[in-house]
Design a protein around this motif. Structure first.
Motif, PDB file in Angstrom:
ATOM      1  N   THR A   1      16.340 -42.744 -11.198  1.00  0.00           N
ATOM      2  CA  THR A   1      16.349 -41.595 -11.867  1.00  0.00           C
ATOM      3  C   THR A   1      16.270 -41.940 -13.495  1.00  0.00           C
ATOM      4  OG1 THR A   1      18.559 -40.909 -12.238  1.00  0.00           O
ATOM      5  CG2 THR A   1      17.161 -40.320 -10.305  1.00  0.00           C
ATOM      6  N   ARG A   2      15.870 -41.220 -14.350  1.00  0.00           N
ATOM      7  CA  ARG A   2      15.701 -41.347 -15.778  1.00  0.00           C
ATOM      8  C   ARG A   2      17.368 -41.265 -16.298  1.00  0.00           C
ATOM      9  NH1 ARG A   2      11.066 -39.285 -14.415  1.00  0.00           N
ATOM     10  NH2 ARG A   2       9.205 -39.829 -15.979  1.00  0.00           N
TER      11      ARG A   2
ATOM     12  N   ARG B   1      14.159 -39.986 -23.428  1.00  0.00           N
ATOM     13  CA  ARG B   1      12.907 -39.259 -23.543  1.00  0.00           C
ATOM     14  C   ARG B   1      12.374 -39.419 -24.902  1.00  0.00           C
ATOM     15  NH1 ARG B   1      14.455 -34.313 -21.614  1.00  0.00           N
ATOM     16  NH2 ARG B   1      14.884 -33.622 -23.445  1.00  0.00           N
TER      17      ARG B   1
ATOM     18  N   TYR C   1       4.176 -42.585 -20.884  1.00  0.00           N
ATOM     19  CA  TYR C   1       4.177 -41.512 -20.116  1.00  0.00           C
ATOM     20  C   TYR C   1       4.507 -41.736 -18.799  1.00  0.00           C
ATOM     21  CZ  TYR C   1       2.640 -39.688 -24.723  1.00  0.00           C
ATOM     22  OH  TYR C   1       2.395 -39.178 -26.057  1.00  0.00           O
TER      23      TYR C   1
ATOM     24  N   LYS D   1       6.820 -37.046 -13.543  1.00  0.00           N
ATOM     25  CA  LYS D   1       8.136 -36.430 -13.292  1.00  0.00           C
ATOM     26  C   LYS D   1       8.835 -36.584 -11.653  1.00  0.00           C
ATOM     27  CE  LYS D   1       7.622 -33.082 -16.683  1.00  0.00           C
ATOM     28  NZ  LYS D   1       7.563 -31.538 -17.301  1.00  0.00           N
ATOM     29  N   ARG D   2       9.216 -37.609 -11.640  1.00  0.00           N
ATOM     30  CA  ARG D   2       9.863 -38.128 -10.298  1.00  0.00           C
ATOM     31  C   ARG D   2      10.608 -39.317 -10.454  1.00  0.00           C
ATOM     32  NH1 ARG D   2       7.027 -42.610  -9.536  1.00  0.00           N
ATOM     33  NH2 ARG D   2       4.674 -42.786  -9.810  1.00  0.00           N
TER      34      ARG D   2
END
Length: 55
Positions: free
Chosen positions: A8-9, A24, A33, A36-37
């Motif tokens: 995950t981020r 971010r 870019y 979102k996953r």
């Protein structure tokens, strides 16, 4: 090089010792870019290549 798995981020931000919000911002500033996953090893390599491997 470490063995990479999906992350995950938030996990990547923790590796750098920063908040997910800061990560971010870094990505946005450098026009990286990502969907979102979970981040695949290939996407992680893009981040690590740009900002260096976390210690």
């Amino acid at each position: 090089m470490k063995y990479l798995k999906v992350k995950t981020r938030q996990q990547i931000a923790i590796e750098y010792g920063i908040s997910p919000r800061t990560l971010r911002r870094w990505l946005k500033q450098d026009e990286i870019y990502l969907p979102k996953r979970l981040l695949t090893p290939r996407e992680q390599k893009r981040i690590y290549k740009k900002f260096g491997w976390p210690s």
